[in-house]
Each structure stands twice: as structure tokens, then as C-alpha cells.
Write a protein that holds these residues in place. Structure first.
Motif, PDB file in Angstrom:
ATOM      1  N   GLN A 210      10.757  41.664  26.884  1.00  0.00           N
ATOM      2  CA  GLN A 210       9.786  42.599  26.635  1.00  0.00           C
ATOM      3  C   GLN A 210      10.408  43.139  24.892  1.00  0.00           C
ATOM      4  O   GLN A 210      10.057  43.367  24.251  1.00  0.00           O
ATOM      5  CB  GLN A 210      10.700  43.917  27.181  1.00  0.00           C
ATOM      6  N   GLN A 276       3.956  51.246  15.375  1.00  0.00           N
ATOM      7  CA  GLN A 276       3.627  52.017  16.313  1.00  0.00           C
ATOM      8  C   GLN A 276       2.774  52.848  15.714  1.00  0.00           C
ATOM      9  O   GLN A 276       2.392  53.119  15.721  1.00  0.00           O
ATOM     10  CB  GLN A 276       5.178  52.437  17.140  1.00  0.00           C
ATOM     11  N   ASP A 314       0.457  46.751  17.229  1.00  0.00           N
ATOM     12  CA  ASP A 314       0.922  47.994  18.002  1.00  0.00           C
ATOM     13  C   ASP A 314       1.215  49.086  17.890  1.00  0.00           C
ATOM     14  O   ASP A 314       2.334  48.852  16.881  1.00  0.00           O
ATOM     15  CB  ASP A 314       1.742  47.989  19.789  1.00  0.00           C
TER      16      ASP A 314
HETATM   17  N1  SAM Z   1       8.781  45.595  23.199  1.00  0.00           N
HETATM   18  C1  SAM Z   1       7.354  45.986  23.020  1.00  0.00           C
HETATM   19  C2  SAM Z   1       7.948  46.801  20.841  1.00  0.00           C
HETATM   20  O1  SAM Z   1       9.422  47.272  20.788  1.00  0.00           O
HETATM   21  O2  SAM Z   1       6.669  46.670  20.543  1.00  0.00           O
HETATM   22  C3  SAM Z   1       5.980  46.429  23.289  1.00  0.00           C
HETATM   23  C4  SAM Z   1       6.677  46.257  24.574  1.00  0.00           C
HETATM   24  S1  SAM Z   1       5.024  47.870  25.704  1.00  0.00           S
HETATM   25  C5  SAM Z   1       4.805  46.876  26.492  1.00  0.00           C
HETATM   26  C6  SAM Z   1       4.447  47.242  24.644  1.00  0.00           C
HETATM   27  C7  SAM Z   1       2.911  48.820  23.370  1.00  0.00           C
HETATM   28  O3  SAM Z   1       2.779  49.445  24.609  1.00  0.00           O
HETATM   29  C8  SAM Z   1       4.092  49.662  22.762  1.00  0.00           C
HETATM   30  O4  SAM Z   1       4.302  48.408  21.553  1.00  0.00           O
HETATM   31  C9  SAM Z   1       3.483  50.828  22.760  1.00  0.00           C
HETATM   32  O5  SAM Z   1       2.476  50.443  21.943  1.00  0.00           O
HETATM   33  C10 SAM Z   1       2.788  51.137  23.368  1.00  0.00           C
HETATM   34  N2  SAM Z   1       3.281  51.856  24.566  1.00  0.00           N
HETATM   35  C11 SAM Z   1       3.913  52.249  25.746  1.00  0.00           C
HETATM   36  N3  SAM Z   1       4.610  53.094  25.730  1.00  0.00           N
HETATM   37  C12 SAM Z   1       3.592  54.049  25.443  1.00  0.00           C
HETATM   38  C13 SAM Z   1       3.437  55.197  25.473  1.00  0.00           C
HETATM   39  N4  SAM Z   1       3.894  55.971  26.352  1.00  0.00           N
HETATM   40  N5  SAM Z   1       2.115  55.572  25.478  1.00  0.00           N
HETATM   41  C14 SAM Z   1       1.135  55.283  24.621  1.00  0.00           C
HETATM   42  N6  SAM Z   1       1.288  53.587  23.867  1.00  0.00           N
HETATM   43  C15 SAM Z   1       2.856  53.383  24.623  1.00  0.00           C
END
Ligand code: SAM
Ligand code: SF4
Length: 478
Positions: A210, A276, A314
Motif C-alpha cells: 500500500q 492527488q 493518481d
Molecule cells: N498509497 C497510495 C498513495 O498514497 O498514493 C494509494 C493507495 S489507494 C489504494 C489508491 C488511490 O485511490 C489513491 O491514490 C487515491 O487517488 C484513490 N483514493 C483513495 N481514497 C479515495 C477516496 N476516498 N475517494 C477517491 N479516491 C480515493
């Protein structure tokens, strides 16, 4: 349990879930279960679920409706299908899943699926079982290794989880709650797993977590190793030609990891580095623990270490209180970096996370409009990046046969699918390919040589110092 039972496992969400699903299949193989692609034929169906956004979590309930119908049809034929929900929805919702979907027999969280054989034995006795504990015993050590045949069936490129959980607590994210605190596997255990994969024919390994670059597993001497050090050691495993790692947090890109990009030719010049947002105000509200300038500086240092480096990322649009100006800062960051691809999402309020409680939630239509603008910017950069590959030669690892006879498909160093005329005998080999044609999602080319043969280059951008604002070679997201 014994006999030729069948298990059907469906994975939702990230690569960590794909890895976990494989390990569940391996553990159940030891109990006499063979995998089947047909859910209706199975004795056991496992949905390995994702809770990251509301849509992902809700998808599980619509899938459970389908499972109920399969289960009823099997019962009419005198067969029992056991339905299990595993993974992050299981961890987050526990017994509530059985209340909403009584067809479910077993709920098993992301930290306790090594107990599947014992839990299934309880289900056989007629209990509905919920296990969402974070047990003290090591999950990875308790799981069965895949057989060489299972490894071969999964292909020449494999994921290996090296780290799990997260201590960062970004205010939008459920991961620290569903996956728990950061935990790194010991280096020796990882190296042994990679060696087993290589012996069964795997050529490329992606180390996953993660928060993979927060890796700090214990090394053979008892002191913790960084991810940079682990990559050096894994690169020495005979048969492993290519390395990748994902997903990284920008705040954990420490010096030894950046140096690994300079020093390890087998470490692919492509990094998924989620940012982000490009607005410092929003990054602070997200508790991302880095600024826009720090992110840009990290990209710069990676490009200095390896000039042909490409990036994907992302993005979240419509985080609470995101203004048009904040969103403009995200677009300008995209312009400044030049991404090869990205995943982008509308902010989704997740129960229990701090951001879900914030005032000034952004309206749905504003989120949709911003998402479209962001995706158009990324698509332009990705198309430009792919166009720059035309006429270039680079190494491709062939992974599978193509849709048409006489065609094989591999991946470029930048994760793009590359289709070439070739025979199935080349699967698992790395060849030099010249790119002759592009489509929206693929590159097409012809094989011009084995690695090291004349015409072979290190990558599409070998020897170039990439200019800013110039998109680099590509990935479809992380
Ligand atoms: N650990 C990684 C990081 O810090 O970038 C990302 C892990 S997460 C599983 C994958 C992606 O889902 C994140 O980078 C974010 O862009 C998106 N994400 C997570 N929570 C979210 C939410 N509440 N709403 C929209 N996108 C979300
Ligand atoms: Fe979630 Fe990644 Fe933030 Fe951890 S670092 S809380 S996994 S987005």
C-alpha cells in the motif's frame, strides 16, 4: 477437507488483492481445491473485495445478488455452494455483510485469510462465520507457497507483496483502517519467494505494498533494510530480468531508492507516484505530508538519476473545499511534470475518515466536470508520450499470445502493451522491438533483435535529457 473441490475467486480493486487471491488459491490447493473460472461450477466462491471508493464497495452487493441466484440453482441440483466475502469490505463491514446479504456464509478480513481452512471447516458444520481480527501470527508465513504449475499459469510477470498497511492516515482514505498498521515482510522471506518464482519461469517481479517505499523489513543481519537495498538484493536472483515496485508515497522516496534507479539496469524506468492534488492547501487538508514543490523536486531527482524515467500518478478531484483555483493548480502540475498516464477519481466520502466529516463537500456535477478536464489533459499527455515511441526501439518482455494467430504481446519498459508478429516459444523472453504503429491502447512493432544485439537501446528516451512539459513514455495508470 479432501477430494477435487472447486474454488472460484474473483478479485476487485488493487494488485494487493490480486496477490492475496493467488495466496488464498495456493492455501486452498493444499486442502484439495482446484481453481475454476466458472462460478456456477464451484463449491466455494470467494469475492475478494475493495472498499476504497463507495462504487467499489457497492459493486460487491450487486455481485452477491448474482451469487445468490447461482447458489439457489446449485441447491436445486442438490449441490451446496459456499459464498465467502474476503478483503477490505469484509474488514470494514464485518457481520453487516451477512445481515444485508444472507447468502454469504463466511466473512474473512484482509488480515486473517490464512485461517481459511479452519474457517471453512466451521462453515461446513453449519455456522455463519465472521473473522475480521488482526491476528498476531504472521499471515505471510502461514500461507502456502504456489506450486510451480500455478506460478507458470499466472505468467512470466509476478507481484510479490513486501509491505502491507499504512500509517500515513490521508484524510480521505480507508486503507489504514482496513489494512491496519504498516508491516514489512523480512527480506529473506521475500528473496526466497522471488527465487521460487524465478525457478518456475518468472522474469519480472513487481514488489507491491500500500505504501511500498515505506518498506523497512528486517535484513539477514537483523537491521532493517530500505526498499532500495531490497531491490538490489532481488535484482541478484538468477532469472529475474526486470523489477518494478508500486505504490509509492512521495514522502518516502529516500536517497537509496532514487540511487537504485541510477544503479540497477533491471529496475524499469517507470514509476507510479501518486500526488492527488497540485494545490498545497488541498495537500495539507488531505494530510499528504508533502508540498507541491517537494513532489516536483522528487521528480527532478529521479530524472537526474535516470534520464529516461517516465511517471504516472493518481489524482482526486473535488476533495472538500477544492476551489477552481486549487483545481487549476492540479492542472498546472500535470503540465509541469508531463505524465505518461494517470488514474483519476472523483472524491468519494468514506465513512469513518476525517474528510467525510468536513463541510464544503463539492457538488457532484462540479466533480464530474473537473474529472473530465483532468482526464483530457492526461489523455493528451499519454497520446504524445506514445507518439514519441514511434520509430524507437526498446526491450519488450513477451507475456502471452495475441488475439490473432502468429502474434505475441509483451510490455515495454513503460508498461505499454506491445504487439508483434512472433511465436509462443518467445513467451518469457526479452527482445528488442522497433515500434511501427500506434493504436489508442497499444503499440505495434517488429522484433529486431535479442537484448544486446545491434539496434537495442535502453529505452525510447535513452541518452535524452527529457524536457519539462514533454510527456514521457506511458502507463495506463496504477
Ligand atoms: N498509497 C497510495 C498513495 O498514497 O498514493 C494509494 C493507495 S489507494 C489504494 C489508491 C488511490 O485511490 C489513491 O491514490 C487515491 O487517488 C484513490 N483514493 C483513495 N481514497 C479515495 C477516496 N476516498 N475517494 C477517491 N479516491 C480515493
Ligand atoms: Fe491511503 Fe496511500 Fe494515504 Fe496510506 S498513503 S492513507 S494508503 S492514500
Amino acid at each position: 477437507m479432501s477430494g477435487a473441490r472447486k474454488v472460484h475467486i474473483r478479485s476487485f480493486g488493487c494488485q494487493m488483492n490480486v496477490y492475496d487471491s493467488h495466496r488464498m488459491a495456493d492455501t486452498l490447493a493444499g486442502e484439495g481445491y482446484a481453481e475454476t473460472a466458472a462460478a456456477g461450477d464451484a463449491d466455494l466462491i470467494i469475492l475478494n473485495t475493495c472498499h476504497i471508493r463507495e462504487k467499489a464497495a457497492e459493486k460487491v452487493y450487486s455481485e452477491l445478488g448474482r451469487m445468490r441466484r447461482l447458489k439457489e440453482a446449485a441447491a436445486r441440483d442438490g449441490r451446496r455452494i459456499v459464498v465467502a466475502v474476503a478483503g477490505c469490505v469484509a474488514q470494514a463491514e464485518g457481520a453487516e455483510i451477512i445481515r444485508r446479504a444472507p447468502t454469504v456464509d463466511l466473512v474473512v478480513g484482509s488480515q486473517s485469510f490464512q485461517r481459511l481452512p479452519a474457517l471453512l471447516a466451521r462453515v461446513e458444520r453449519g455456522d455463519a462465520v465472521v473473522d475480521t481480527e488482526f491476528p498476531v501470527e504472521g499471515k505471510f508465513g502461514a500461507l502456502k507457497a504456489p506450486s510451480p504449475q500455478a506460478t507458470r499459469a499466472r505468467g512470466v510477470s509476478a507481484f510479490v507483496t513486501v509491505q502491507e498497511g499504512c500509517d500515513k492516515f490521508c484524510t480521505f482514505c480507508v486503507v489504514p483502517y482496513t489494512r491496519g498498521a504498516e508491516l514489512s515482510r523480512p527480506a529473506a522471506e521475500i528473496v526466497a519467494e522471488v527465487a521460487r518464482l524465478a525457478e518456475a519461469g518468472v522474469r519480472e517481479v513487481t514488489l507491491i505494498g500500500q505504501n511500498v517505499n515505506a518498506y523497512h523489513g528486517v535484513g539477514p543481519g537483523g537491521a532493517p533494510w530500505t526498499l532500495g537495498r531490497l531491490l538490489h538484493r532481488v535484482a541478484e536472483v538468477p532469472g529475474i530480468a526486470r523489477l518494478r515496485y508500486t505504490t509509492s508515497h512521495p514522502g518516502d522516496m529516500e536517497a537509496s531508492l532514487i540511487a537504485a534507479h541510477r544503479d540497477l539496469a533491471g529496475l524499469m524506468p517507470h514509476l507510479h507516484l501518486p500526488v492527488q492534488s497540485g494545490s498545497d492547501r488541498i495537500l495539507a487538508a488531505m494530510n499528504r505530508r508533502h508540498t507541491r514543490a517537494q513532489y516536483l523536486r522528487t521528480i527532478e531527482r529521479l530524472r537526474q538519476a535516470r534520464p529516461d524515467m517516465a511517471f504516472s500518478s493518481d489524482f482526486i478531484v473535488g476533495f472538500p473545499a477544492e476551489s477552481e483555483q486549487d483545481f487549476g493548480a492540479t492542472l498546472s502540475l500535470i503540465d509541469e511534470v508531463g505524465f505518461a498516464g494517470a488514474y483519476s477519481f472523483k472524491y468519494s466520502a468514506r465513512p469513518g475518515t476525517p474528510a467525510a466529516e468536513l463541510d464544503q463537500q463539492v457538488a457532484e456535477d462540479v466533480k464530474s466536470e473537473r474529472l473530465q478536464r483532468l482526464q483530457r489533459a492526461i489523455d493528451r499527455q499519454q497520446a504524445a508520450f506514445n507518439a514519441r515511441c514511434l520509430g524507437r526501439s526498446f526491450e519488450v518482455l513477451f507475456e502471452r499470445t495475441g488475439r490473432y494467430p502468429g502474434q505475441i504481446v509483451g510490455r515495454s519498459p513503460y508498461l505499454q502493451p506491445v504487439q508483434v508478429p512472433g511465436s509462443a516459444a518467445s513467451i518469457g523472453e526479452i527482445g528488442t522491438v522497433t515500434i511501427t504503429e500506434l493504436s489508442a491502447n497499444s503499440l505495434f512493432g517488429s522484433l529486431v533483435g535479442k537484448p544486446g544485439a545491434p539496434g537495442s537501446e535502453r529505452g525510447p528516451l535513452a541518452g535524452e535529457r527529457p524536457r519539462r512539459r514533454d510527456p514521457m513514455p506511458a502507463e495506463p495508470g496504477g
